[in-house]
Structure formats: C-alpha cells, structure tokens
Motif scaffolding. Sequence first.
Motif, PDB file in Angstrom:
ATOM      1  N   GLY A  93      78.992   0.405  25.172  1.00  0.00           N
ATOM      2  CA  GLY A  93      79.211   0.388  26.620  1.00  0.00           C
ATOM      3  C   GLY A  93      80.599  -0.052  27.023  1.00  0.00           C
TER       4      GLY A  93
ATOM      5  N   ASP B 263      83.123   1.616  25.960  1.00  0.00           N
ATOM      6  CA  ASP B 263      83.850   2.895  25.970  1.00  0.00           C
ATOM      7  C   ASP B 263      85.215   2.756  25.297  1.00  0.00           C
TER       8      ASP B 263
ATOM      9  N   TYR C 255      78.842  -6.787  26.305  1.00  0.00           N
ATOM     10  CA  TYR C 255      78.547  -6.154  27.597  1.00  0.00           C
ATOM     11  C   TYR C 255      77.887  -7.190  28.510  1.00  0.00           C
TER      12      TYR C 255
ATOM     13  N   VAL D  25      81.936  -4.276  31.948  1.00  0.00           N
ATOM     14  CA  VAL D  25      81.466  -3.039  31.312  1.00  0.00           C
ATOM     15  C   VAL D  25      82.630  -2.061  31.197  1.00  0.00           C
ATOM     16  N   THR D  26      82.434  -0.991  30.492  1.00  0.00           N
ATOM     17  CA  THR D  26      83.373   0.110  30.273  1.00  0.00           C
ATOM     18  C   THR D  26      84.824  -0.403  30.173  1.00  0.00           C
TER      19      THR D  26
ATOM     20  N   ARG E 206      71.311  -0.324  38.543  1.00  0.00           N
ATOM     21  CA  ARG E 206      72.107  -1.456  38.076  1.00  0.00           C
ATOM     22  C   ARG E 206      72.931  -2.129  39.167  1.00  0.00           C
TER      23      ARG E 206
ATOM     24  N   SER F  30      84.688  10.045  34.084  1.00  0.00           N
ATOM     25  CA  SER F  30      83.547  10.717  33.469  1.00  0.00           C
ATOM     26  C   SER F  30      83.812  12.209  33.527  1.00  0.00           C
TER      27      SER F  30
ATOM     28  N   ALA G 291      84.318   7.805  29.960  1.00  0.00           N
ATOM     29  CA  ALA G 291      83.032   7.111  29.998  1.00  0.00           C
ATOM     30  C   ALA G 291      82.075   7.756  29.005  1.00  0.00           C
TER      31      ALA G 291
ATOM     32  N   ILE H  68      77.524   4.641  30.167  1.00  0.00           N
ATOM     33  CA  ILE H  68      78.105   4.522  31.499  1.00  0.00           C
ATOM     34  C   ILE H  68      77.884   5.797  32.306  1.00  0.00           C
ATOM     35  N   SER H  69      78.033   6.949  31.664  1.00  0.00           N
ATOM     36  CA  SER H  69      77.885   8.224  32.370  1.00  0.00           C
ATOM     37  C   SER H  69      76.478   8.415  32.911  1.00  0.00           C
TER      38      SER H  69
ATOM     39  N   HIS I 154      74.748   6.238  34.276  1.00  0.00           N
ATOM     40  CA  HIS I 154      74.628   5.482  35.519  1.00  0.00           C
ATOM     41  C   HIS I 154      75.604   5.944  36.601  1.00  0.00           C
ATOM     42  N   SER I 155      76.706   6.582  36.183  1.00  0.00           N
ATOM     43  CA  SER I 155      77.707   6.950  37.182  1.00  0.00           C
ATOM     44  C   SER I 155      77.745   8.432  37.497  1.00  0.00           C
TER      45      SER I 155
END
Length: 283
Positions: A11, A13, A90, A119-120, A173, A235, A263, A267-268, A270-271
């Motif tokens: 996470g 990245d 993380y 994160v990321t 999240r 992303s 990402a 992460i991707s 969630h985003s």
Amino acid sequence: MRRIILSTESGADLPRDLAEKYDVQVVPMHIIMDGEDYLDGELPVRDIYDYYERTKKIPSTTSTNAHEYEEFFTNIREKFPDCIIVHIGYTSKASSSFQNAVIAAEEFEDIYLIDALNVTGGLAAIVLYAANVLEEEPDIKPEQLVEKIKAIVPNSRLSFIPGSLEFLKAGGRVSNMASLIGTLLKIKPCIELKDGKLMSTKKYRGKMSGATEKLFHDYVKEFNIDRKQLYFIYSIGLDEQIKQRMEEVAKEEGFDNIRWIQAGGMISTHSGPGGFGVAGLEQ
C-alpha cells in the motif's frame, strides 16, 4: 556492524526500481474480487477497473495477516542473515495490517515497527527518507534511525483527488464520507491524512484539470514542503496532459526532483481510475 533492512506494505506504492535500489522488502496486502483473493502487486490494476465495468461491483481489500508477516520477516532474515528489520507500516487507522505486524513481531528479535500513519505516496516518502538516511549514514544505530523516522512521520503530507467517488464511497475508508453524499456528481473532494485517518477536507468544482492545479496550489500554500523531492501519485486513466501540466506547475514552484508513483491495486480499489495526488515532506 549488522545490516539494517527496511520493509513496508504494498500500500506504499513504492516504485519497484527504488525498492530494488535500497533493498526495501515489500509485503503484499490483498484484493478480493469475485470471491477470489489476489495479492496486491500481482493483480494488474486494469483488471480491477475492467471487473467494475463488467459487474458494477467494486473489489474489497484486506490487510496482511499475522501469519503472512511471520513468513515475511522469516524470509527477510533468510535473505539477509543477522539483519535488523525496521518496518514502516501502512496507517493503523485505516487497516489492521500494522497491528498484525505487531503480533507477528513478538516471535522475533531486533524488529522495529513504525506506524507511518500514511498511505501510498505519503508512506513511500517516509520509506525513501529512511532509505536515504541509511545510504548517507550506513553505520547509524537502529535506535537512531527509528528516532529519525518517527520524527519525520508527522511531516509527511499527502493530498489527493480520487478518480471515482463511487470507488471512494464503496471503499469506506474516508471517515467523514457522509458529508459528501448528495453532491457526489458535483464536486471533486480533496482527501488528506489527518492523524492517520483519511478525511475529506476541501471540495473542488469543475474539470479534473483545473481541480488538480487548485489542489497543488493549496498544498504548497498550506505546507512548507522540501523542494528537493516531490511525489505525484496517479491512478491509471489520468489524462497525460494533466500529468504534463502538473510537472510544469511543480517546476514553477521550485521543485527540483519530481517522481511519479502509480497507485497499485490496494489504493486504486479505493480511489478509482484517473485519480491524482501529491506527497512530500515538510521542512
């Protein structure tokens, strides 16, 4: 002098070339899609988006469990005998992964655990800071390194605009996600880490191209970011013209070194596609 090895989760990245350069060990988190468990990093991100297009369902994610951490730490010791492990994790406020690392570490000696509360790219910035310290001070004692890393954790600043609010909503999240309901199609929220929690802070209207510039200008105005290194996170699906423009804007602001980070699956999920973020360390 015993060697210090850094580790983190997928996470973060962390770009593969940098992980290899500094021997940073990365443990995968999980993506659950159509009942199948995939390791983050082994599942192409495009598959996540294709799955959503086919089913209108968004995959879920799970943390690295304690057993996996035991295997992970054991493998590091086998690869680097007699090493000292410094694990930069993380944020514990959005995943149980760090707590699972704590449980696993009880079976080992000479493992230091640091909750990055990020994160990321925000997490990657901390890991790469630690890697640079090790490169510049190869004889540093582990306690001193850990102290330096912990001191920099509050200075890592991450802001991003998700590519899809449907993905963001499904991910669950963002602590104050409810405040966005009702305006999902009208705004592009800025998501930031506040005390390790993902929070919606600002709201931008208009096209993504304009929103990314507004995000960046707000970011450099609010935070005194070290100009020596900046991380842009994207992303898959972010327009190439936006990427080019953001590099121009960053250089205008005096940033010497800009690194793009894609990402990953965690992460991707969630985003969503087409997201943009910025990370760096405050001076």
